[in-house]
Design a protein around this motif. Structure first.
Motif, PDB file in Angstrom:
ATOM      1  N   LEU A 142       2.863   7.911  10.970  1.00 44.60           N
ATOM      2  CA  LEU A 142       3.478   6.913  10.093  1.00 44.60           C
ATOM      3  C   LEU A 142       2.414   6.152   9.312  1.00 44.60           C
ATOM      4  O   LEU A 142       2.580   5.864   8.133  1.00 44.60           O
ATOM      5  N   ARG A 143       1.294   5.868   9.953  1.00 42.09           N
ATOM      6  CA  ARG A 143       0.192   5.165   9.280  1.00 42.09           C
ATOM      7  C   ARG A 143      -0.323   5.982   8.097  1.00 42.09           C
ATOM      8  O   ARG A 143      -0.644   5.429   7.048  1.00 42.09           O
ATOM      9  N   ARG A 144      -0.418   7.301   8.261  1.00 37.05           N
ATOM     10  CA  ARG A 144      -0.839   8.164   7.147  1.00 37.05           C
ATOM     11  C   ARG A 144       0.191   8.152   6.030  1.00 37.05           C
ATOM     12  O   ARG A 144      -0.154   8.240   4.856  1.00 37.05           O
ATOM     13  N   ALA A 145       1.467   8.036   6.379  1.00 33.31           N
ATOM     14  CA  ALA A 145       2.534   8.050   5.376  1.00 33.31           C
ATOM     15  C   ALA A 145       2.612   6.740   4.589  1.00 33.31           C
ATOM     16  O   ALA A 145       2.955   6.747   3.408  1.00 33.31           O
ATOM     17  N   ILE A 146       2.300   5.612   5.249  1.00 34.15           N
ATOM     18  CA  ILE A 146       2.401   4.295   4.582  1.00 34.15           C
ATOM     19  C   ILE A 146       1.166   3.443   4.887  1.00 34.15           C
ATOM     20  O   ILE A 146       1.264   2.376   5.499  1.00 34.15           O
ATOM     21  N   PRO A 147       0.009   3.885   4.434  1.00 33.74           N
ATOM     22  CA  PRO A 147      -1.226   3.177   4.778  1.00 33.74           C
ATOM     23  C   PRO A 147      -1.287   1.745   4.252  1.00 33.74           C
ATOM     24  O   PRO A 147      -1.849   0.869   4.924  1.00 33.74           O
ATOM     25  N   ASP A 148      -0.740   1.486   3.087  1.00 31.63           N
ATOM     26  CA  ASP A 148      -0.795   0.130   2.536  1.00 31.63           C
ATOM     27  C   ASP A 148       0.044  -0.847   3.354  1.00 31.63           C
ATOM     28  O   ASP A 148      -0.334  -2.006   3.522  1.00 31.63           O
ATOM     29  N   VAL A 149       1.167  -0.381   3.868  1.00 29.75           N
ATOM     30  CA  VAL A 149       2.009  -1.226   4.709  1.00 29.75           C
ATOM     31  C   VAL A 149       1.262  -1.577   5.994  1.00 29.75           C
ATOM     32  O   VAL A 149       1.237  -2.735   6.415  1.00 29.75           O
ATOM     33  N   TYR A 150       0.620  -0.584   6.585  1.00 30.95           N
ATOM     34  CA  TYR A 150      -0.152  -0.837   7.803  1.00 30.95           C
ATOM     35  C   TYR A 150      -1.334  -1.766   7.535  1.00 30.95           C
ATOM     36  O   TYR A 150      -1.649  -2.631   8.352  1.00 30.95           O
ATOM     37  N   ALA A 151      -1.976  -1.611   6.379  1.00 27.30           N
ATOM     38  CA  ALA A 151      -3.097  -2.498   6.042  1.00 27.30           C
ATOM     39  C   ALA A 151      -2.608  -3.939   5.904  1.00 27.30           C
ATOM     40  O   ALA A 151      -3.255  -4.877   6.384  1.00 27.30           O
ATOM     41  N   GLY A 152      -1.459  -4.122   5.283  1.00 30.20           N
ATOM     42  CA  GLY A 152      -0.882  -5.463   5.155  1.00 30.20           C
ATOM     43  C   GLY A 152      -0.509  -6.049   6.508  1.00 30.20           C
ATOM     44  O   GLY A 152      -0.752  -7.227   6.779  1.00 30.20           O
ATOM     45  N   TYR A 153       0.064  -5.222   7.367  1.00 32.44           N
ATOM     46  CA  TYR A 153       0.420  -5.681   8.702  1.00 32.44           C
ATOM     47  C   TYR A 153      -0.827  -6.067   9.490  1.00 32.44           C
ATOM     48  O   TYR A 153      -0.843  -7.071  10.195  1.00 32.44           O
ATOM     49  N   ARG A 154      -1.906  -5.287   9.353  1.00 35.39           N
ATOM     50  CA  ARG A 154      -3.159  -5.583  10.053  1.00 35.39           C
ATOM     51  C   ARG A 154      -3.696  -6.941   9.613  1.00 35.39           C
ATOM     52  O   ARG A 154      -4.160  -7.723  10.434  1.00 35.39           O
ATOM     53  N   GLU A 155      -3.609  -7.241   8.327  1.00 42.56           N
ATOM     54  CA  GLU A 155      -4.059  -8.556   7.840  1.00 42.56           C
ATOM     55  C   GLU A 155      -3.239  -9.678   8.463  1.00 42.56           C
ATOM     56  O   GLU A 155      -3.789 -10.692   8.896  1.00 42.56           O
ATOM     57  N   LEU A 156      -1.914  -9.512   8.496  1.00 38.24           N
ATOM     58  CA  LEU A 156      -1.035 -10.507   9.106  1.00 38.24           C
ATOM     59  C   LEU A 156      -1.361 -10.653  10.591  1.00 38.24           C
ATOM     60  O   LEU A 156      -1.496 -11.771  11.098  1.00 38.24           O
ATOM     61  N   HIS A 157      -1.491  -9.541  11.279  1.00 38.59           N
ATOM     62  CA  HIS A 157      -1.817  -9.538  12.707  1.00 38.59           C
ATOM     63  C   HIS A 157      -3.096 -10.321  12.966  1.00 38.59           C
ATOM     64  O   HIS A 157      -3.137 -11.217  13.815  1.00 38.59           O
ATOM     65  N   ASP A 158      -4.145  -9.983  12.229  1.00 44.22           N
ATOM     66  CA  ASP A 158      -5.444 -10.623  12.448  1.00 44.22           C
ATOM     67  C   ASP A 158      -5.403 -12.115  12.121  1.00 44.22           C
ATOM     68  O   ASP A 158      -5.990 -12.927  12.836  1.00 44.22           O
ATOM     69  N   ALA A 159      -4.693 -12.488  11.065  1.00 40.01           N
ATOM     70  CA  ALA A 159      -4.592 -13.902  10.691  1.00 40.01           C
ATOM     71  C   ALA A 159      -3.783 -14.688  11.726  1.00 40.01           C
ATOM     72  O   ALA A 159      -4.167 -15.790  12.122  1.00 40.01           O
ATOM     73  N   ALA A 160      -2.680 -14.111  12.187  1.00 35.43           N
ATOM     74  CA  ALA A 160      -1.818 -14.817  13.135  1.00 35.43           C
ATOM     75  C   ALA A 160      -2.478 -15.003  14.492  1.00 35.43           C
ATOM     76  O   ALA A 160      -2.248 -16.015  15.167  1.00 35.43           O
ATOM     77  N   LEU A 161      -3.316 -14.051  14.899  1.00 35.41           N
ATOM     78  CA  LEU A 161      -3.892 -14.103  16.237  1.00 35.41           C
ATOM     79  C   LEU A 161      -5.325 -14.629  16.276  1.00 35.41           C
ATOM     80  O   LEU A 161      -5.923 -14.714  17.347  1.00 35.41           O
ATOM     81  N   ALA A 162      -5.850 -15.031  15.140  1.00 33.70           N
ATOM     82  CA  ALA A 162      -7.215 -15.565  15.101  1.00 33.70           C
ATOM     83  C   ALA A 162      -7.269 -16.912  15.815  1.00 33.70           C
ATOM     84  O   ALA A 162      -6.281 -17.663  15.857  1.00 33.70           O
TER      85      ALA A 162
END
Length: 122
Positions: free
Chosen positions: A18-38
């Motif tokens: 799924l990450r290969r199919a929608i890499p931009d969505v995963y990149a956006g989620y990773r940013e949210l994840h990292d910001a929320a858990l910092a």
């Protein structure tokens, strides 16, 4: 059954596809994840315990495995995880007793592996 490593391992290939199919969505989620858990006013360990409790309430085994593992990596202890999971009983009733047990099992699995390689200090 393992609610920690086995769940994470079962999700690796489907997640990669799924990450290969929608890499931009995963990149956006990773940013949210990292910001929320910092680290902020709340430290990352506390935020991971909150996420673990929410995962129990959402009845999400993949989320439970991910946040149990992350909570251990950030220094959470079994008593801290148990108390966070206990709050879900109040907020989610009976289903939390099932998913809470799964979460605690996953947490202990990661905690035991961590202490075996890094000693007793989480």
């Amino acid at each position: 059954m393992s609610y920690g490593k086995a769940v994470r391992e079962a999700l690796v290939k489907p997640t990669q596809a799924l990450r290969r199919a929608i890499p931009d969505v995963y990149a956006g989620y990773r940013e949210l994840h990292d910001a929320a858990l910092a680290d902020g006013t709340l430290d990352t360990k506390t935020k991971e315990l909150i996420a673990l409790a929410i995962a129990v309430s959402k009845e999400c085994d993949g989320c439970i495995a991910a946040h149990a593992h992350a909570a251990v990596r950030h220094g959470a202890t079994p008593p801290e995880a148990a108390e966070a999971i206990g709050v879900t009983f109040l907020m989610n009733g009976g289903p939390a007793t099932v998913y809470g047990a799964r979460a605690y099992d996953a947490f202990r699995e990661f905690y035991e592996a961590h202490t075996a390689t890094h000693g007793n200090a989480a």
